[in-house]
Enzyme design. Structure first.
Site, mmCIF file in Angstrom:
data_model
loop_
_atom_site.group_PDB
_atom_site.id
_atom_site.type_symbol
_atom_site.label_atom_id
_atom_site.label_comp_id
_atom_site.label_asym_id
_atom_site.label_seq_id
_atom_site.Cartn_x
_atom_site.Cartn_y
_atom_site.Cartn_z
ATOM 1 N N CYS A 87 0.826 -1.200 0.000
ATOM 2 C CA CYS A 87 0.000 0.000 0.000
ATOM 3 C C CYS A 87 0.867 1.259 0.000
ATOM 4 C CB CYS A 87 -0.983 -0.049 1.171
ATOM 5 S SG CYS A 87 -2.354 1.101 0.993
ATOM 6 N N HIS A 204 -3.588 -5.581 0.939
ATOM 7 C CA HIS A 204 -2.950 -5.821 2.246
ATOM 8 C C HIS A 204 -2.993 -7.302 2.614
ATOM 9 C CE1 HIS A 204 -2.465 -1.680 3.792
ATOM 10 N NE2 HIS A 204 -3.503 -1.408 3.027
ATOM 11 N N GLU A 206 -1.476 -8.787 4.904
ATOM 12 C CA GLU A 206 -1.427 -8.957 6.367
ATOM 13 C C GLU A 206 -2.806 -8.827 7.011
ATOM 14 O OE1 GLU A 206 -0.722 -6.256 4.783
ATOM 15 O OE2 GLU A 206 -1.077 -4.445 5.967
#
Lengths: 230, 79
Positions: A87, A204, A206
């Protein structure tokens, strides 16, 4: 795998990505403040996390790209140290000239925060080895400036060298303009450098790396890194 | 010496913000606007008195930080 996560003023995904790394590698990553000028010699990976470094002043990622630690990240990356930018991290890596292209304001001008489907363009990299080439995964995006732009010549080079890592697609894996959330050229959601040692991606991984979070499609990315770099 | 820098998007680079501003102008009843391109204006106060040196330095500032030459052009006025 010994990883470092770079922390800028207004990084906000640094701790999430640190959790994903620790849960997959068993080793707590080093958190490195942007004013530092060196990284440890025995490092295996640098992660430039998501957030709004320096309040997105001037252009997203522009100020962070010139912070002291990024000089070291860039020089170590030139000597082969793998770097992952997520990002805002992707924006920083393009601004630092470590990846081709640039991330512009989303075509419809809105901040978009939702899950999207991505087609994995190649499993042949240390970041994507645990995926299948052509596999469809669901990973969230959360950005205002994710509209990937590269001029025609650069885009051709990226495609010819097979540097596209992920493209926005539908649930069936079809890459169509209608499912492009932000106006990115060729539905590009993530790109490698030429050697595939640097990856920048807007989604993302994660944020969906554990079943308890509602999905684990991001986890293979971290497992790939652990396998390749441990 | 003052340096005035205009940063604009290169031709061929889409400018969704400019487009939105254009739509807003049209909806306010301002006709006759064919296209809107939005850019940035940056003003620097410099201690340098040599114009050539100042231009050279500001040009380097633009290429290094102030503009992203992948998508932007810049123009420098010294005065």
């Amino acid at each position: 795998m010994k990883a470092a996560v770079i922390v800028f003023p207004a990084s906000n995904c640094d701790r999430d990505v640190a959790v994903s790394i620790e849960r997959t590698s068993g080793v707590k990553p080093l958190m490195v403040w942007h004013r530092e000028t060196t990284l440890p010699d025995d490092l295996d990976l640098v992660v430039v996390p998501g957030g709004f470094s320096y309040g997105d002043y001037l252009r997203s990622g522009a100020m962070a790209a010139h912070s002291p630690i990024m000089r070291e990240v860039k020089s170590r990356s030139e000597r082969g140290l793998p770097v992952l930018g997520i990002c805002n991290g992707f924006q920083i890596l393009t601004e630092a000239g470590m990846l081709p292209g640039v991330l512009m304001r989303n075509a419809r001008l809105r901040f978009i925060c939702r899950d999207v489907y991505l087609r994995v363009e190649t499993h042949d990299s240390l970041f994507t080895d645990r995926y299948e080439t052509g596999e469809t995964v669901r990973i969230p995006i959360a950005h205002h400036d994710g509209n990937y732009f590269a001029d025609d010549a650069t885009l051709k080079e990226i495609e010819d060298n097979r540097q596209v890592a992920f493209r926005y697609c539908d649930e069936e894996g079809e890459v169509r303009p209608e499912v492009n959330p932000n106006g990115s050229r060729a539905n590009i959601a993530g790109v490698f450098n030429r050697d595939r040692t640097v990856l920048g991606m807007m989604p993302h991984p994660e944020r969906l790396a554990e079943d308890i979070l509602g999905g684990a499609d991001g986890k293979p990315l971290f497992l790939s890194l652990v396998e390749a770099l441990s | 010496m003052k340096a005035r820098i205009h940063i604009t998007l290169k031709n061929g680079v889409l400018d969704p913000q400019g487009k939105a501003v254009g739509h807003a102008l049209a909806s306010l009843g301002f006709g006759g606007v064919e296209e809107v391109r939005q850019g940035k204006y940056i003003e620097l106060d410099l201690t340098e008195t040599d114009r050539a040196k100042a231009r050279e330095t500001v040009d380097r500032m633009c290429r290094t930080l102030l503009a992203n030459t992948v998508i932007e052009n810049y123009e420098i006025d010294l005065g």
